[in-house]
Design an enzyme around this catalytic site. Structure first.
Site, PDB file in Angstrom:
ATOM      1  N   GLU A  17       1.017  -1.082   0.137  1.00 58.67           N
ATOM      2  CA  GLU A  17      -0.340  -0.065   0.193  1.00 58.67           C
ATOM      3  C   GLU A  17       1.258   0.987  -0.294  1.00 58.67           C
ATOM      4  OE1 GLU A  17      -3.417  -0.146   2.531  1.00 58.67           O
ATOM      5  OE2 GLU A  17      -2.659  -2.219   3.010  1.00 58.67           O
ATOM      6  N   SER A 195      -6.536  -2.230   1.732  1.00 56.77           N
ATOM      7  CA  SER A 195      -6.590  -1.395   0.155  1.00 56.77           C
ATOM      8  C   SER A 195      -7.087  -3.188  -0.767  1.00 56.77           C
ATOM      9  CB  SER A 195      -6.048  -0.759   0.198  1.00 56.77           C
ATOM     10  OG  SER A 195      -5.602   0.483   0.412  1.00 56.77           O
ATOM     11  N   TYR A 266      -8.418   2.694  -5.792  1.00 61.24           N
ATOM     12  CA  TYR A 266      -7.188   3.861  -6.258  1.00 61.24           C
ATOM     13  C   TYR A 266      -7.275   4.293  -7.610  1.00 61.24           C
ATOM     14  CZ  TYR A 266      -7.028   3.187  -1.659  1.00 61.24           C
ATOM     15  OH  TYR A 266      -7.449   2.818   0.164  1.00 61.24           O
ATOM     16  N   ARG A 306     -11.466   3.396  10.688  1.00 60.01           N
ATOM     17  CA  ARG A 306     -12.959   3.842   9.730  1.00 60.01           C
ATOM     18  C   ARG A 306     -13.113   1.871  10.505  1.00 60.01           C
ATOM     19  NH1 ARG A 306     -10.769   2.656   4.615  1.00 60.01           N
ATOM     20  NH2 ARG A 306     -11.570   0.367   4.574  1.00 60.01           N
ATOM     21  N   ASP A 308     -15.578  -1.578   8.817  1.00 60.30           N
ATOM     22  CA  ASP A 308     -15.804  -1.851   7.742  1.00 60.30           C
ATOM     23  C   ASP A 308     -17.448  -3.502   7.995  1.00 60.30           C
ATOM     24  OD1 ASP A 308     -14.665   0.153   6.988  1.00 60.30           O
ATOM     25  OD2 ASP A 308     -13.642  -1.804   5.410  1.00 60.30           O
ATOM     26  N   GLU A 322     -13.704  -5.429   8.958  1.00 58.05           N
ATOM     27  CA  GLU A 322     -13.174  -5.505   9.222  1.00 58.05           C
ATOM     28  C   GLU A 322     -12.871  -3.667  10.019  1.00 58.05           C
ATOM     29  OE1 GLU A 322     -10.496  -5.850   5.849  1.00 58.05           O
ATOM     30  OE2 GLU A 322     -10.957  -3.850   4.942  1.00 58.05           O
ATOM     31  N   ASN A 324     -10.251  -0.527  10.106  1.00 58.47           N
ATOM     32  CA  ASN A 324      -8.835   0.039   9.753  1.00 58.47           C
ATOM     33  C   ASN A 324      -8.548   1.380  10.490  1.00 58.47           C
ATOM     34  OD1 ASN A 324      -8.472  -0.804   6.648  1.00 58.47           O
ATOM     35  ND2 ASN A 324     -10.788  -0.899   7.007  1.00 58.47           N
ATOM     36  N   GLY A 328      -6.595   5.280   5.082  1.00 60.71           N
ATOM     37  CA  GLY A 328      -6.573   6.325   3.700  1.00 60.71           C
ATOM     38  C   GLY A 328      -7.345   7.604   3.415  1.00 60.71           C
TER      39      GLY A 328
END
Length: 373
Positions: A17, A195, A266, A306, A308, A322, A324, A328
């Protein structure tokens, strides 16, 4: 005149990443409040070399991704008695660099958000944005994160974990439980990547080996997860007393993508559409926001995360997917967009994250480090 807080914006890293980090860091530099903060660009290249760069040169490039000039001096971090962190050039003849007050890791993937970097920053005595060693490590490890989330009462979809050594020794036996306990389609995911790197949707069992082979390129343990006809829901959590959750967003992969892949995130500008806020009724919105906070607390997170979720289209049940801990921060990243939709603009969010890092550092500095009977 009040001295500005020096913030080391740390980017790059030795992970798949790396390029995402360069984009995230460019946005952080662009929006960090220059009235209060003095940014110091520090990078880790793909070989693991740490460098400190001249801010004017970095900004002069004016690119969507921060560059890593090869000629910038190599550096190391060391603690200082005043609680700040020294950035020392490896070359004794290189120009001195003023200490920094806070490190802002805008860096993703293994060795970056899995507790490894956080441990180094702890040893360097640094105040830093985001979760500590434990929260970072367990959150990055999808298997352990799901186990802890389930223990805390969060709903988790069925899955099986497969170690690369077991798979190489006996591939059929290593996946036998997954084949018996799951139904197609299934998703194959590296345990410690983000990602959507190395993630595959498998519709035929005969394609499982190829998906596992690719996922094992990125990690030593891989998950085989039950595919669910689900909507993808995300929530941003910001630390506090208590932590607060943003309004949720919903990700819709474009017609050319079967799921929210790396390319959809991305590379392809039309790879996905976002509903912000998500199309949820009031009860669903309240439910998923509380689940996000529950996950944040259960996994010992701090600063930001974050979270999910999957929302099963058939049953209406939410499943923890998951978390994070260093999401990002590009201009189109969902964490800052969800926080902005909840009333906190990007610059204010960056300021609050730096403040939280300083508060946490001060609290930890107050702990006793020696024992006297």
């Amino acid at each position: 005149m009040t001295r500005k807080t020096r913030v080391a914006v740390l980017y790059g890293g030795k992970s798949g990443e790396h390029e995402v980090s360069l984009k995230s860091a460019a946005s952080v530099l662009r929006y960090l409040d220059r009235e209060r903060f003095e940014p110091v660009p520090v990078s880790i290249d793909k070989n693991g070399r740490w460098q400190c760069h001249d801010l004017r040169r970095i900004e002069a490039a004016n690119t969507e991704s921060l560059p890593i000039p090869a000629e910038s001096p190599s550096v190391r971090f060391e603690p200082q008695a005043d609680g700040r962190t020294a950035i020392l050039p490896s070359d004794a003849d290189a120009a001195a660099i003023a200490p920094v007050d806070v490190v802002f890791p805008v860096i993703h993937g293994p060795l970056c958000e899995d507790g490894s970097l956080q441990g180094l920053l702890e040893l360097a005595g640094a105040a830093y944005v985001g979760s500590g060693v434990l929260g970072s490590a367990v959150s990055m490890h999808k298997d352990i994160a799901k186990r802890l989330a389930a223990l805390a009462g969060l709903p988790v979809a069925p899955y099986f974990a497969v170690a690369r050594r077991d798979y190489r020794r006996a591939p059929v036996a290593a996946t036998e439980a997954a084949r018996a306990g799951l139904t197609l389609p299934v998703f194959v995911k590296p345990c410690n990547m983000g990602s959507s790197v190395g993630v595959h949707k498998v519709k035929r069992w005969e394609d499982l080996d190829a998906a596992l082979a690719d996922a094992f390129e990125y990690d030593l343990k891989v998950l085989i997860e039950q595919g669910i006809d689900a909507r993808e829901i995300e929530v941003a959590v910001l630390d506090g007393e208590p932590p607060v959750a943003s309004v949720a967003s919903e990700l819709n992969a474009g017609p050319q993508h079967e799921f929210y892949s790396y390319e959809a995130k991305y590379i392809d500008q039309d790879g996905a559409s976002v509903d912000l806020p998500a199309r949820l009724d009031a009860a669903q919105m309240a439910r998923v926001r509380q689940l996000a906070i529950d996950a944040f607390v259960a996994l010992d997170c701090s600063g930001l995360a974050r979270v999910d979720f999957f929302l099963d289209r058939q049953s209406g049940a939410f499943y923890f997917n998951e978390i994070n801990t260093l999401p990002g921060f590009t201009a189109i990243s969902m964490y800052p967009k969800m926080m902005e939709a909840s009333g906190m603009p990007y610059p204010a969010l960056l300021t609050r994250l730096v403040e939280l890092a300083q508060e946490r550092h001060a609290e930890r500095a107050g702990l006793r480090t020696s024992y006297e009977a």
